[in-house]
Design an enzyme around this catalytic site. Sequence first.
Site: not given
Length: 278
Positions: A175-176
């Site tokens: 995930c970012l």
Amino acid sequence: MNTKQKYEMLKEYISDLDNLIVAFSGGTDSTFLLKTAHGVLGNKVIAVTAKSCSFPQRELNETTAFCEKENIRQIICDVEELNIKGFSRNPTNRCYLCKKELFVKIWSVAKDNGIYNVSEASNIDDDRDYRPGLKAVSEYSVKSPLRHVKLTKDEIRSLSKKLGLPTWNKQSFACLISRLPYGEDITPQRLSMINHAEQLLLDMGLRQVRVRHHRNLARIETDELGFNILMERSQREKVYKQFKEIGFTYVTIDIIGYRTGSMNEMLPINIVKSLYKT
């Protein structure tokens, strides 16, 4: 035990479950698990995908396309991590907090659909890295079929290729939020900057890439292919110009290149050891 034996054991394990929800992110591991589970249990399998500001739209679109192609029922649930108390401060156990929220919602979906097994797709190699989310896996009785039969990442890629899955050689994705150093506030703006910067690099032909966000500095991690692309002056100038437009003041290329969990390198060793115990 060889790969074929592990695969047969995996199918037997899934068959004994009778029904199953697969937490589906569209990565190599979860795609393989979902494909296998659907092959064994058919319509008794549901894919649940979390939608949030830390999950790029391109990744969400890929999950939807796969489920439509394979005729697998998919439920997309909203999981907004930034609404979790304390999460936006980016603590070292952020993955645990996120997974906890995710599994609560997935179990709710399971209950609504009469399913009593929930699974996620970590593999045996994940035991070697700092994975605080695995604590939530244990606490919420989420099954890890790939870890259970001790499949490695390389074995999953090999089996995925034999099954004709497009993700057999897909580059790893996290995930970012993992692009931000622990303790740096997580904001929608910063996640959007990272997303746009990485999409630019992907559009340029880079495959394995991370844009680590250090306030006004972007640190690009990539593989040899990415290095070769960025060694062209015109490409570097393009990246610099567009990263400035995104909001970064400085742009650097990490000379060591891509490695998973590089932000963990900033943690003191005693903290890392304590985190593994949790």
